[in-house]
Write an enzyme that holds these catalytic residues in place. Structure first.
Site, PDB file in Angstrom:
ATOM      1  N   CYS A 185     -19.881 -16.457 -39.310  1.00  0.00           N
ATOM      2  CA  CYS A 185     -19.103 -17.661 -39.560  1.00  0.00           C
ATOM      3  C   CYS A 185     -17.686 -17.327 -40.019  1.00  0.00           C
ATOM      4  O   CYS A 185     -17.437 -16.279 -40.612  1.00  0.00           O
ATOM      5  CB  CYS A 185     -19.731 -18.515 -40.665  1.00  0.00           C
ATOM      6  SG  CYS A 185     -21.390 -19.053 -40.310  1.00  0.00           S
ATOM      7  N   GLY A 226     -17.172 -16.401 -35.014  1.00  0.00           N
ATOM      8  CA  GLY A 226     -18.238 -17.287 -34.571  1.00  0.00           C
ATOM      9  C   GLY A 226     -17.806 -18.034 -33.338  1.00  0.00           C
ATOM     10  O   GLY A 226     -16.778 -18.709 -33.365  1.00  0.00           O
ATOM     11  N   ASN A 237     -19.736 -19.460 -45.218  1.00  0.00           N
ATOM     12  CA  ASN A 237     -19.829 -18.173 -44.529  1.00  0.00           C
ATOM     13  C   ASN A 237     -20.742 -17.295 -45.373  1.00  0.00           C
ATOM     14  O   ASN A 237     -20.457 -17.064 -46.550  1.00  0.00           O
ATOM     15  CB  ASN A 237     -18.435 -17.542 -44.405  1.00  0.00           C
ATOM     16  CG  ASN A 237     -18.457 -16.140 -43.818  1.00  0.00           C
ATOM     17  OD1 ASN A 237     -17.561 -15.349 -44.089  1.00  0.00           O
ATOM     18  ND2 ASN A 237     -19.439 -15.803 -43.007  1.00  0.00           N
ATOM     19  N   GLY A 238     -21.830 -16.818 -44.775  1.00  0.00           N
ATOM     20  CA  GLY A 238     -22.746 -15.961 -45.518  1.00  0.00           C
ATOM     21  C   GLY A 238     -24.183 -16.341 -45.238  1.00  0.00           C
ATOM     22  O   GLY A 238     -24.482 -17.008 -44.236  1.00  0.00           O
ATOM     23  N   TYR A 260     -15.505  -3.421 -38.642  1.00  0.00           N
ATOM     24  CA  TYR A 260     -15.665  -4.132 -37.375  1.00  0.00           C
ATOM     25  C   TYR A 260     -15.345  -5.620 -37.410  1.00  0.00           C
ATOM     26  O   TYR A 260     -14.692  -6.138 -36.523  1.00  0.00           O
ATOM     27  CB  TYR A 260     -17.108  -3.939 -36.888  1.00  0.00           C
ATOM     28  CG  TYR A 260     -17.431  -4.677 -35.612  1.00  0.00           C
ATOM     29  CD1 TYR A 260     -16.861  -4.312 -34.392  1.00  0.00           C
ATOM     30  CD2 TYR A 260     -18.297  -5.766 -35.618  1.00  0.00           C
ATOM     31  CE1 TYR A 260     -17.150  -4.993 -33.222  1.00  0.00           C
ATOM     32  CE2 TYR A 260     -18.598  -6.454 -34.450  1.00  0.00           C
ATOM     33  CZ  TYR A 260     -18.028  -6.052 -33.263  1.00  0.00           C
ATOM     34  OH  TYR A 260     -18.310  -6.746 -32.123  1.00  0.00           O
TER      35      TYR A 260
END
Ligand code: SF4
Length: 497
Positions: A33, A59, A134-135, A275
């Site tokens: 996300c 995302g 996010n998570g 990344y």
């Protein structure tokens, strides 16, 4: 909420990979996300759309924006890329107001589907409440069971909705106290942007596993998963939201900072440096590009190779390959060319499909690599299938030797903090030792940067074994939080092939 509009699923042609996505068939890790919010800006929803566009790599399955015009909330959500779901300018007329937040999503806990697209929204006792997350909450199932038992009715299968129900059922007198009460009950990783009639709340989990930064455009305040989104909307970076910090911004731009979790040592995700984040972002005060380049330097020191060319697997291997070439003195060359026009609608029938899939994305620069000894640099190995195909591609193009060098330590554990990793039994490094991995991908040699080399590359002296400076659980198995929903077997993993 006055309005919720939803967008039909696009054709697959709109669902291309992130620009630095190197593989397919489940052989890449996906950040799940990205979140963005702004308060105090004219056309706030269009600012959010622009910010989300810069976070698209985090995302690509679905996107949503919620706005508030001082009286009511509005929302538009859809499956597909930002540019597709928000391609019609008229949509922004239906998202009025000077406060808006948004979310891009890869299919995460709870799966895909319109009802799981964020920001999620609920009418609470104090008025509307939207949340973009996010998570991953690692005790969401446990909490949800309890809440359902007490009468809560869930609208989605997203772990994030647990927070809404915890806020709704908390007995504290103010919304802020109820929100903090809810956060005290959840485990795992979260960066959150919430909107309420009173303003915006942005926060990170106590360890700061997932990133969140703050910026400003004039007097308006902006929050984003990465600094690149601030750059793209013309915001000045102000600072990171600190691990465990909760920032409340009202409609006059007044900001208050709260630290309800004390001061635990932070553990931000180190894979963001390897990344996930865009290379033009700044994380923890360090350029992501420079971190990746420095990983290549460390890799060249730790794992030199007799070779003629250093070749990156594009695009994610490029900065590390530049660093490896600089340190080793071996020339850097683009021995693999990546197509930037790959959609998923072009389906090859039969057995040729998977091979063609890789070749459509990446093709060997045959004139360059023929007869050469190649050092091939990639960011990580997940299942190993993509590495095998790329090594074969180099050999088919006439490379005389292929030495694979990986700009991260072996990924031998799954992530439970919002990154889509295969179960442990599918990870090549969990199934095989180094020699067997080299045989599997058919490389003449294989080496990974060491965990200490990675820490040095991101600006630390070494990894502090007693108190690691980052979350590095996918390399070490040392998870920094409880994982209540995951039993010991799931965390340890079945490691037979
Ligand atoms: S387990 Fe790995 S990918 Fe997940 S948060 Fe930790 S370092 Fe990041």
């Amino acid at each position: 909420m006055t309005s919720i509009s939803q967008h039909a699923a696009p054709s697959d042609a709109f669902r291309d990979e992130t620009p630095w996505d190197v593989g397919d068939d489940g052989d890449t890790l996906h950040e799940e996300c990205g979140i963005f919010g702004v308060i105090g800006a004219r056309s706030a929803s269009s600012v959010v759309a622009l910010g989300l566009h810069a976070l698209q790599h985090r995302g690509q399955e679905a996107v949503g924006i919620t706005s508030f015009d001082g009286g009511e909330f509005f929302s538009h959500r859809g499956i597909g890329h930002v540019a597709h779901v928000f391609k019609n300018q008229d949509i922004f007329a239906d998202l009025p107001g000077m406060m808006a937040s948004g979310h891009v999503r890869y299919s995460t806990t709870g799966g895909s589907g319109l009802r799981n697209i964020q920001p999620l929204f609920a009418d609470l006792a104090d008025g509307g409440f939207s949340i973009a997350h996010n998570g991953n909450i690692s005790n969401a199932m446990t909490l949800k069971r309890d809440l359902v038992h007490k009468g809560s009715i869930f609208q989605s299968t997203s772990d994030t909705e647990v927070i809404i129900h915890l806020v709704a059922t908390s007995r504290y007198p103010t919304l802020l106290d109820r929100f903090v009460d809810a956060l005290r009950l959840i485990e795992g990783a979260y960066a959150l942007i919430c909107t309420t009639p009173a303003g915006m709340i942005a926060c990170r989990d106590p360890l700061g596993i997932r990133p969140l930064v703050m910026g400003r455009i004039g007097s308006s305040v902006v929050f984003a998963s990465e600094t690149v989104a601030l750059d793209v909307v013309g915001a000045d970076f102000e600072r990171e939201v600190e691990p465990g910090e909760l920032l409340v911004v009202d409609h006059n731009g007044v900001i208050s900072s709260h630290r309800p979790f004390g001061d635990p040592a932070p553990r931000p995700c180190i894979f963001e440096q390897v990344y996930f984040s865009r290379p033009d972002s700044i994380l923890g005060g360090q350029s992501v590009y420079q971190s990746r380049r420095q990983i290549g330097v460390e890799l060249a020191k730790e794992a030199p190779a007799d070779a003629d060319l250093v070749v990156p697997v594009p695009d994610s291997g490029v900065p590390a390959a530049i660093g490896y070439a600089a340190e080793s003195g071996i020339p850097f060359e683009l021995g693999i060319i990546r197509s930037h026009y790959v959609g998923r609608t072009f389906i090859q029938p039969g057995d040729s499909k998977r091979h063609a899939e890789v070749k459509r994305k990446h093709n060997a620069n045959r004139a360059l690599v023929a007869g050469k000894r190649i050092v091939l640099i990639d960011d990580s190995i997940v299942r190993g299938t993509t590495s095998l195909k790329i090594v074969q591609m180099m050999r088919d193009a006439g490379a005389s030797e292929v030495h694979m060098r990986i700009a991260s330590p072996p990924t031998d554990h799954s992530c439970f903090y919002g990154v889509d990793t295969p179960e442990r039994s599918k990870l090549l490094a969990a199934r095989m030792d180094l020699e067997a991995m080299a045989d599997y991908i058919q490389a003449d040699s294989l080496a990974f940067v060491s965990i200490d080399g990675l820490y040095r590359a991101v600006g630390q002296q070494d990894r502090n074994a007693k108190c690691p400076q980052f979350c590095d659980a996918c390399f070490t198995g040392e998870y920094p939080t409880h994982l209540t929903d995951y039993d010991a077997d799931a965390v340890a993993g079945e490691t037979e092939a």
